[in-house]
Write an enzyme that holds these catalytic residues in place. Structure first.
Site, PDB file in Angstrom:
ATOM      1  N   ASP A 168      10.433  15.710  -8.445  1.00 54.88           N
ATOM      2  CA  ASP A 168      11.077  16.503  -9.495  1.00 54.88           C
ATOM      3  C   ASP A 168      11.725  15.626 -10.550  1.00 54.88           C
ATOM      4  O   ASP A 168      11.924  16.047 -11.695  1.00 54.88           O
ATOM      5  CB  ASP A 168      12.107  17.442  -8.876  1.00 54.88           C
ATOM      6  N   SER A 541      -5.140 -30.339  18.897  1.00 56.95           N
ATOM      7  CA  SER A 541      -4.060 -29.603  19.579  1.00 56.95           C
ATOM      8  C   SER A 541      -2.768 -29.671  18.773  1.00 56.95           C
ATOM      9  O   SER A 541      -1.814 -30.335  19.165  1.00 56.95           O
ATOM     10  CB  SER A 541      -3.853 -30.142  21.002  1.00 56.95           C
TER      11      SER A 541
END
Length: 629
Positions: A168, A541
């Site tokens: 609105d 790793s």
């Protein structure tokens, strides 16, 4: 209270019977500050006529005194019950409200929009079937909208409604609605929210809440209440394998010993084979006991007491599961954490982890990355601050039965608790085990590790070479093996590239796959150490957590970490395989040193400076260290 059903006055028993058989939907409202969440819930309560006359009178008085809507009712005051909430005009705590319609019962959680109270939103979302995500049509998609949407996706909430509120205030502009919807859809697709329903509404005025609004003739979908009434809630838990966390060992006298709990999933009957976890011991169900008498069958959602045919050891926190399809048991996991404490998360600090009915000591071995909720970028992280979301590895003091969160919220969701203050510091979701056991028990062997090592006249151990791509790990490892082989030692070399041609050919380079890559290699290395071999492992790793996991698998003194230390600039200059060039060009994602971090070893047994040593000198240094150890 205004009557919702004429049956209340005409046939109260019929009303109660119909009310008892209604399905229950739990949902949350979430989004940014001032998007209208509390107002929406107040409107739902008002329109469903769940407000007593004295409550309505008090609401009207409070609206005049502290409301924000002038002479109109401020519906947010129905939910914002704390004094601090009314003073500041924001929601702080989670407010739960019950209401019902002729078709369904509802429990709605109004969750805070302020970033400071994100932890409270997670609490409300943890039990929800659906989420209503509100957006202020004037402001569009905000950071907190994205954060809450990401959490909704993370927590596995299947039904999502996008409520574009305060239409609105933008004159019910379809262009504004479409623009917000397009921006949100682009973000939602990235986090897996591909199925949601968008509604233009005004919670304050009641448009598209319970009835379609003529203010938006361009919207042909259902209003919010009708959509909530018709969402399908599939009872899939009853079809899943039986799982029941034991909450209490029920021993009222010497002649009765039962195990009480709420069935998390599945169905159980007398005579069913049962496995207790983590011990793995088995029995069969003798009785299903309730306060109203024994049952022939019990299903997910029921609280029961089981008695077993055999006297097996079962304690609070254990899981009773179907005998032929039990959950996994593990003590190390990858998990997502939502950090909820003012003090940051610190790796290595001991916490209490509560999953199901079990509480165990746990620590965060290493955070892997955190997620930027705006861009969904995975960023390197050493810690997590308040409201940050990250992925990390967890190590538990004892093995625990679990299932991934995507499979079971009960056995995959957990909280972390500060051991000193007893504060809940994080909520978490388990992904997968870093060390799996699958209820497989060790078989006693006549020839042990010591016997195998003795016949080879050497001590089995792992020499784990870690460093950037191009550091020279494989070259040095190969020279070390040649030297040891010449000395009559029994060795084997596991090289990162070679292993990916066979054992790990099914793995990619995502964070999860790299964890699994190292886990498999560590397991193979452990078996080779059991055989009495000296195992040379040459892998980048990059994460300390995975290297620590590999170390923890070995016995005392069996893991030798070798940091092949080469500056990134030197490794990139070598670029033997052309990988750095591809990574810099954006052709290779998740490449260590470029867009994925390398975490330098903190306590490596051997450090090789390749800018000061040749590969041959480095190999001699490693062999010399092994000879002395």
């Amino acid at each position: 209270m205004a009557h919702q059903s004429d049956l209340i006055a005409s046939d109260i028993l019929a009303y109660l019977q119909s009310h008892q058989n209604k399905s229950l939907l739990r949902f949350i409202t979430c989004g940014s500050v001032d998007d209208g969440k509390s107002t929406l819930i107040g409107r739902l309560l008002y329109d469903s006529k769940m407000i007593f006359e004295d409550q309505l009178a008090a609401l009207e008085a409070d609206s005049r005194r502290v409301g924000t809507q002038g002479d109109d009712i401020d519906f947010a005051l129905l939910v914002d019950g704390l004094a601090a909430e009314r003073e500041q005009g924001i929601t702080i705590d989670v407010a739960y409200r019950f209401f019902s319609t002729d078709r369904r019962k509802f429990i709605v959680a109004d969750t805070p929009g302020h970033e400071q109270y994100t932890r409270n939103m997670v609490t409300g979302a943890s039990t929800a079937d659906a989420a209503v995500i509100l957006i202020d049509a004037r402001r569009g998609v905000l950071t907190q909208t994205r954060r809450h949407s990401y959490l909704v996706s993370l927590l596995g909430i299947r039904h999502v409604i996008l409520a574009i509120n305060k239409m609105d205030l933008v004159d019910w502009s379809q262009e504004t609605f479409d623009s917000i919807l397009a921006e949100y859809r682009e973000f939602a697709e990235q986090i897996g929210l591909t199925n949601f329903h968008a509604i233009p509404m005004s919670a304050l005025k009641g448009d598209n809440i319970t009835e379609p609004s003529d203010k938006a003739p361009w919207y042909d979908g259902p209003p919010l209440m009708r959509l909530l009434e018709t969402l399908e809630i599939d009872d899939v838990l009853a079809a899943d394998p039986f799982r029941m966390p034991v909450q209490w060992v029920n021993r009222p006298n010497l002649d009765f010993r039962g195990f009480s709990g709420l069935i998390a999933s599945g169905t159980v009957r007398p005579g069913d084979p049962i496995r207790a976890l983590p011990s793995g011991r088995t029995s069969t169900v003798a009785r299903i006991v309730t306060a109203d008498g024994d049952l022939d069958q019990a299903v997910a959602g029921q609280s029961i007491t089981l008695t077993l045919a055999d006297e097996i050891d079962v304690s609070r926190g254990d899981i009773l599961a179907t005998g032929d399809n039990p959950p996994e048991v593990a003590d190390q996991f990858e998990a997502t954490l939502v950090w909820m404490d003012e003090d940051p998360m610190l790796p290595g600090r001991p916490y209490l982890l509560k999953v199901g009915a079990k509480t165990v000591s746990a620590s965060i071995t290493e955070p892997k990355y955190k997620v930027n909720v705006n861009t969904l970028e995975q960023q390197p992280a050493k810690r997590l601050e308040l409201n940050e979301i990250g992925v990390c590895n967890l190590s538990l003091e004892t093995a625990t039965a679990f299932e991934p969160y995507g499979t079971s919220k009960d056995l995959g969701g957990f909280i972390l608790i500060d051991r000193i203050t007893n504060r809940t510091v994080a909520a978490g979701l388990l992904h997968f085990a870093l060390r799996r056991s699958h209820n497989i028990h060790w078989q006693a062997l006549s020839v042990d590790k010591a016997a195998r090592a003795a016949i080879k006249r050497q001590k089995g151990r792992v020499v784990w070479l870690t460093g950037l791509s191009g550091a020279g790990k494989s070259t040095i490892a190969n020279l070390v093996e040649k030297r040891l082989h010449a000395d009559g030692r029994h060795t084997y070399l596991l090289d990162g590239d070679n292993v990916r041609h066979g054992l790990n050919r099914d793995l990619g380079f995502t964070e999860e796959d790299r964890v699994e890559n190292i886990r498999r290699v560590a397991e193979v290395s452990k078996l080779m150490v059991e055989a009495g071999l000296i195992v040379l492992v040459s892998f980048i790793s990059p994460f300390r957590a995975e290297r620590r996991m590999a170390r923890d698998m070995m016995g005392e003194g069996e893991f030798v970490e070798v940091h092949v230390d080469t500056p990134l600039a030197v490794a990139e200059q070598r670029d033997v395989k052309g990988l750095y060039k591809k990574a810099r060009a954006g052709e290779l994602a998740n490449f260590t040193g470029i867009d994925s971090p390398y975490e330098t070893p903190e306590h490596a047994e051997i450090v090789i400076d390749t800018t000061a040593m040749t590969p041959a000198e480095a190999a001699e240094a490693i062999v010399a260290w092994l000879d002395k150890a």
